[in-house]
Design a protein around this motif. Structure first.
Motif, short mmCIF file in Angstrom:
data_model
loop_
_atom_site.label_atom_id
_atom_site.label_comp_id
_atom_site.label_asym_id
_atom_site.label_seq_id
_atom_site.Cartn_x
_atom_site.Cartn_y
_atom_site.Cartn_z
N ALA A 265 36.43 54.31 37.79
CA ALA A 265 35.20 53.58 38.11
C ALA A 265 34.86 52.57 37.02
N LEU A 266 34.99 52.98 35.76
CA LEU A 266 34.69 52.07 34.65
C LEU A 266 35.66 50.89 34.63
N ALA A 267 36.95 51.16 34.83
CA ALA A 267 37.96 50.11 34.78
C ALA A 267 37.76 49.10 35.91
N LEU A 268 37.46 49.58 37.11
CA LEU A 268 37.23 48.68 38.23
C LEU A 268 35.97 47.84 38.01
N ASP A 269 34.95 48.45 37.43
CA ASP A 269 33.69 47.74 37.19
C ASP A 269 33.87 46.60 36.19
N HIS A 270 34.72 46.81 35.17
CA HIS A 270 34.91 45.81 34.12
C HIS A 270 36.24 45.07 34.23
#
Length: 762
Positions: free
Chosen positions: A636-641
């Motif tokens: 989730a963090l990687a996709l968001d950033h």
């Protein structure tokens, strides 16, 4: 009156008959020698014709067998260009990779390359001629499916994925005959600062990795391996390579790289230098510097390191870099604690130092020399009340003493001789060495420290990091990266888990200053239990990483990244309070938040720091670790950033279909070069004279070769073909020359024998 003189007789030392005989013999010998020379020249001329013909028909370069009788294949060509812009402590970089197809086939190129272990990869652009296609971030499996579907459909596509935090893979599909496709990869990174010096490191090559067989427990470890335990044992099909793909072992350098650094340090500089590559430095306005490789292009076979130091009067004591992204403020904070006064330090505890030295085949040459010099330098600084031991490992592990011994003159001398005699060979079975070093009984009288010296060329990093986390106890682990291309991700992360620090030594000339700095850390107490206090303007939802802040040693700054949710940088005010425990009591320092330095990329640095914190749970926790939950958070963090991680990838796909129907797509992995100073024979267990094999299904440009070369190509099966040599065949010529000399000697003997017979008969 005429005078009649008697006739004069001319006397000679040689009778006229003898003179005629000698002349006849000389003519015979000379004629024989001339005939011999003519025969030899004719033989050389005839022999040279096939070699010249083969030279004219066979191109130079790297080739692979096509799988079709009588054909070999030419490999794709890769050129890399790196541009790095440094603003204070934030570096923004672009890696430009040009894949060129020299063949008449449609190709897919795959290349494994390194990036800094803390880099945040967030941009991909594919360029075909005038068209530019921007990449999209996706879950890794989904991105791979999209890329493969586009490749099969004939569309040009590129995929960038991460195998490790410092190892990435670029795949480019449907490169047309004679065509070039450019892939640009963008990332952010934070510049390191220690002991008054900034450092930027850019790795150029992924060293071959040794991956041992799985070992659920050390008691179940297999028997010791042979003296040479090749990395190739972890590869497939007997090829020269590792888990990341093929490796060049022919001794040549194939992958070239150019690099430029635009440096805006924001401070007047006292020094600026490249440690391992000659550079040209151009000074601009406002303390800006442009650093370019002096040779233009260099082999991608060792890390590039740039260091700069501000003038003493301008050395930073604190700095805050900031970026606003949407409604959130992002900060990158660096603060240097004041140096402790010598008189304020309590008497240091005696130390128990265990030196662990990697003596595997990859450490052969300069790397082992550096490691040995480092251990010997440390031995000289031991105090009589200290204890120590030396452990070496390759395919097996061996300790100098059964347990740590007192640092007496006799024991130190024995260790000096032991270390001086170390040799590099075998595999990198690191786990037993870690278990032995970290398995010492706890000590209340001595501060227990382990110094681990290695190039880190292993493929089982996660297993080893879990070992460190589980076995550390009260000890501290300090890692020393050795050689031209160490696995800095593993070394740095092991030191973080081990509550120690990471040091890199890339040259013998660095051993003394780097080891002096490391030993100073070992001898001085750390700043512990560091905490941060925020003003009210920072809001209530603050995410700071790493958490908790790590202990600090001499010369290290407090560094962290933070996100202030819902806070506008224009409204941020007040002071930041940093507190901790030093050797001489509580310590605190305040930092005003009114003076911020704008630095694009800080948000990505923060996201990367948070991602590291999440993934640390994979080996910091016990067997009950919820890997699915960790994966979900990281994804989730990687996709968001928009970050490339072990769970995500960037993919760029051109809408147009380029490859005609009926044309097949041939795939080839582009082999990496060996790091500078590495010996292929020590790493792979055989002399480094051959190129890495290609998969049997791979086809590239075909060339018709003469029959002798086809036989050698078939035997090589994917190895580099040794082209005909046009130099003089010295061995054959020596044999012919000797034969002709013997013939001449026999003729001389025959002539002398004939003269003797003639003399007797006269």
């Amino acid at each position: 009156m005429p005078h009649h003189l008697p006739p004069q007789h001319v006397y000679s030392a040689f009778p006229s008959r003898l003179g005629r005989t000698v002349l006849h013999n000389v003519l015979v010998i000379a004629g024989t020698l001339v005939l011999a020379v003519l025969v030899m020249l004719a033989a050389l001329a005839v022999r040279a014709l096939p070699a010249q013909a083969a030279e004219a028909e066979t191109p130079a370069g790297l080739f692979f067998r096509s799988g079709e009788a009588g054909t070999v294949l030419e490999a794709p060509i890769l050129k890399s260009d790196v541009a790095i812009a440094v603003n204070g402590m934030v570096a923004r970089a672009t890696v430009r990779q040009v894949f060129h197809n020299p063949s008449d086939r449609w190709l897919e190129g795959i290349y494994v390359f390194p990036l800094p272990e803390r880099s945040a990869v967030d941009r991909l652009t594919m360029t075909i001629g005038e068209r530019r296609v921007e990449g999209r971030i996706m879950e890794k499996a989904e991105a791979e499916r999209a890329y493969r579907a586009a490749a099969d459909n004939g569309q040009r596509a590129s995929l960038v994925s991460g195998e490790r935090p410092n190892v990435f893979v670029t795949a480019v599909a449907n490169i047309g005959p004679g065509e070039s496709i450019t892939v640009e990869i963008g990332f952010q990174d934070a510049v390191a600062y220690e002991n008054g010096t900034f450092a930027l490191r850019f790795p150029m090559v992924v060293a071959p990795r040794y991956t041992p067989e799985p070992q659920p427990d050390i008691a179940e470890a297999p028997a010791p391996q042979p003296a040479i335990d090749p990395v190739a044992a972890t590869g497939t099909s007997g090829e020269d390579g590792d888990l990341f793909g093929p490796v060049h072992t022919d001794g040549d350098k194939h992958n070239l790289l150019s690099l430029t650094v635009e440096l805006d340090a924001g401070l007047p500089l006292a020094s600026l230098r490249s440690l391992y590559h000659p550079v040209t430095i151009e000074t601009g306005t406002g303390n800006r510097q442009t650093v370019i490789l002096r040779d233009g292009e260099v082999p991608a076979d060792r890390d590039f390191v740039l260091e700069w130091a501000p003038k003493a009067s301008d050395s930073p004591q604190a700095a805050v870099f900031a970026e606003q992204v949407g409604a959130n403020a992002h900060l990158l904070v660096m603060m240097v604690p004041p140096a402790l006064q010598a008189g304020s330090l309590a008497t240091p505890l005696p130390r128990e130092l265990v030196f662990v030295v990697d003596t595997s085949g990859s450490m052969h040459g300069d790397s082992l020399d550096q490691a040995k010099a480092a251990v010997i330098a440390a031995l000289k600084r031991l105090r009589p009340e200290d204890r120590f031991n030396v452990i070496q490992f390759n395919s097996t592990t061996h300790a100098l003493f059964p347990q740590p011994v007192a640092a007496t003159v006799a024991n130190a001398a024995k260790a000096w001789h032991y270390v001086s005699a170390l040799e590099a060979e075998g595999g990198t079975e690191m786990r037993p060495a870690l278990q032995l070093a970290l398995g010492a009984a706890p000590s209340e009288s001595h501060l227990q420290q382990v110094v681990f010296l290695t190039d880190g060329a292993v493929g089982n990093e996660d297993e080893l990091l879990r070992e460190v986390a589980g076995q550390l106890g009260a000890q501290r682990l300090f890692t020393v990266g050795i050689g031209s291309a160490p696995n800095s991700y593993f070394m740095r992360k092991a030191a973080e888990i081990g509550r120690g620090s990471f040091t890199h030594i890339g040259d013998l000339g660095e051993v003394k200053p780097r080891m002096d700095a490391l030993l100073a850390k070992l001898e001085q107490p750390a700043l512990t239990e560091i905490r941060v206090g925020w003003p009210l303007t920072a809001g209530k939802r603050i995410e700071l990483y790493p958490t908790p802040l790590p202990d600090l040693y001499a010369g290290e700054p407090v560094t962290f990244a933070a996100r202030l949710e819902g806070v506008d940088l224009k409204e941020l005010d007040g002071q930041l309070l940093i507190i901790g425990n030093a050797a001489d009591g509580p310590w605190q320092q305040r930092l005003a938040l009114s003076e911020l330095t704008a630095a694009p990329g800080v948000a990505a640095v923060w996201a990367r720091a948070k991602l590291v914190q999440i993934e640390d749970g994979l080996y910091r926790s016990g067997p009950e670790t919820d890997q699915a939950a960790i994966r979900a958070q990281a994804l989730a963090l990687a996709l968001d950033h928009g970050l490339v991680t072990r769970y995500t990838a960037l993919v760029a796909i051109d809408d147009a279909v380029a490859r005609p129907q009926g044309e097949n797509l041939q795939s080839e992995e582009i082999a990496r070069d060996l790091p500078a100073g590495w010996d292929a024979g020590k790493v792979f267990g055989h002399p480094g004279t051959a190129e890495s094999p290609a998969p049997a299904s791979t086809e590239m440009r075909q060339w018709a070769l003469p029959a002798p070369l086809l036989q050698r190509a078939a035997a090589a099966d994917g190895q580099a073909i040794t082209l005909p040599q046009t130099a003089t065949p010295a061995e054959r010529m020596a044999i012919l020359g000797g034969a002709y000399l013997l013939l001449g000697l026999l003729l001389v003997l025959l002539v002398l024998r004939r003269q003797c017979r003639t003399g007797h008969s006269g």
